[in-house]
Design a protein around this motif. Sequence first.
Motif, PDB file in Angstrom:
ATOM      1  N   THR A  54       1.547   8.615  -3.024  1.00 39.66           N
ATOM      2  CA  THR A  54       2.270   7.409  -3.570  1.00 39.66           C
ATOM      3  C   THR A  54       1.612   6.054  -3.718  1.00 39.66           C
ATOM      4  OG1 THR A  54       4.233   8.642  -2.799  1.00 39.66           O
ATOM      5  CG2 THR A  54       4.518   6.171  -3.345  1.00 39.66           C
ATOM      6  N   LEU A  55       0.868   5.730  -2.509  1.00 41.15           N
ATOM      7  CA  LEU A  55       0.340   4.446  -2.519  1.00 41.15           C
ATOM      8  C   LEU A  55      -1.198   4.640  -3.404  1.00 41.15           C
ATOM      9  CD1 LEU A  55       0.571   3.671   1.272  1.00 41.15           C
ATOM     10  CD2 LEU A  55       1.805   2.640  -0.613  1.00 41.15           C
ATOM     11  N   GLY A  56      -1.772   5.674  -3.262  1.00 45.88           N
ATOM     12  CA  GLY A  56      -3.044   5.799  -3.965  1.00 45.88           C
ATOM     13  C   GLY A  56      -2.729   5.666  -5.576  1.00 45.88           C
ATOM     14  N   SER A  57      -1.561   6.475  -6.030  1.00 47.13           N
ATOM     15  CA  SER A  57      -1.236   6.474  -7.526  1.00 47.13           C
ATOM     16  C   SER A  57      -0.802   5.056  -7.966  1.00 47.13           C
ATOM     17  CB  SER A  57      -0.252   7.505  -7.694  1.00 47.13           C
ATOM     18  OG  SER A  57      -0.558   8.849  -7.415  1.00 47.13           O
ATOM     19  N   ALA A  58      -0.060   4.185  -7.049  1.00 44.52           N
ATOM     20  CA  ALA A  58       0.223   3.023  -7.530  1.00 44.52           C
ATOM     21  C   ALA A  58      -0.942   2.050  -7.543  1.00 44.52           C
ATOM     22  CB  ALA A  58       0.993   2.369  -6.300  1.00 44.52           C
ATOM     23  N   LEU A  59      -2.068   2.194  -7.032  1.00 45.76           N
ATOM     24  CA  LEU A  59      -3.260   1.420  -7.019  1.00 45.76           C
ATOM     25  C   LEU A  59      -3.955   2.079  -8.332  1.00 45.76           C
ATOM     26  CD1 LEU A  59      -4.478   1.362  -3.479  1.00 45.76           C
ATOM     27  CD2 LEU A  59      -3.673  -0.368  -4.917  1.00 45.76           C
ATOM     28  N   LEU A  60      -4.035   3.346  -8.518  1.00 42.81           N
ATOM     29  CA  LEU A  60      -4.798   3.715  -9.804  1.00 42.81           C
ATOM     30  C   LEU A  60      -4.165   3.548 -11.181  1.00 42.81           C
ATOM     31  CD1 LEU A  60      -5.614   7.306  -8.503  1.00 42.81           C
ATOM     32  CD2 LEU A  60      -7.233   5.125  -8.448  1.00 42.81           C
TER      33      LEU A  60
END
Length: 275
Positions: free
Chosen positions: A25-31
Amino acid sequence: MSDPSASLVRAAYFVSDSTGITAETLGSALLANFPGVVFQRHTIPFVDTPAGARNVVGDIQKSATQGSVPLVFATVKSAAILQEFQTSGAVVIDLLGGHLRELEDALGSTASEQLGQYHGVGDMERYFARMRAVEYAIEHDDGQSMRALDIADVIIIGPSRCGKTPTTMYLALQYGLLVANYPLTDDDFPSDGLPAPVAQYVDKCFGLTTTPLRLSQVRHERRPSSTYSSLAQCTLELRRAEDLYRRNRVPFLNSSTKSVEEMSAVIMQSLRLRS
């Protein structure tokens, strides 16, 4: 000038000593801030030993030989496990480390490295609340049931195929909200008021609309070359729906250019809802 990142393909690994949901969730939000880059995503949960981490590192190193340096988004509490990923040659983004140190300073306490700490009693209560919300959403999808609308947090209304169901399920699963949705049909438009089943709950209603062309395209996939999917029918239904929303002061938004996450955020803010 063209975007130099437009042709890039990067491997992105979401690794965790737990379920991997937070890392993803957090990684995808950054990407999401880099729409010009194509990401090959790999979610790897339950990496809870250095040996397990070394197995993953092998996969990361293989992908590094096939293109750009991989990205690793980690929610791992053990320094020993995290160190294994640091040897992979990837760019490692520790999604917990800095924040845990800040919390330790603020609380004057050292964070436990015991695994599974993310799933305490509070998490279980939220889990069961979300499962109840999903059951409610399924029962009340597309106007199948009018039972217990008085306890709904939101009633999403709109013509068929405007995005009611995915938004309903996202609000239920992500936030534990009780959400029903009701389809507006030709039978609902002779009256100036809302359809009888939802009229008394106008304060809970939120409307969805879209563009006629987009609605026609979506409906065509379901019923090609039908009146239901014709551009004329879609234009008529959307105009009637938007007039209905305005007459009854129902807030609404156009779903054609918004993700389900964005629509859910707008709905929650508009109706002043909290998860």
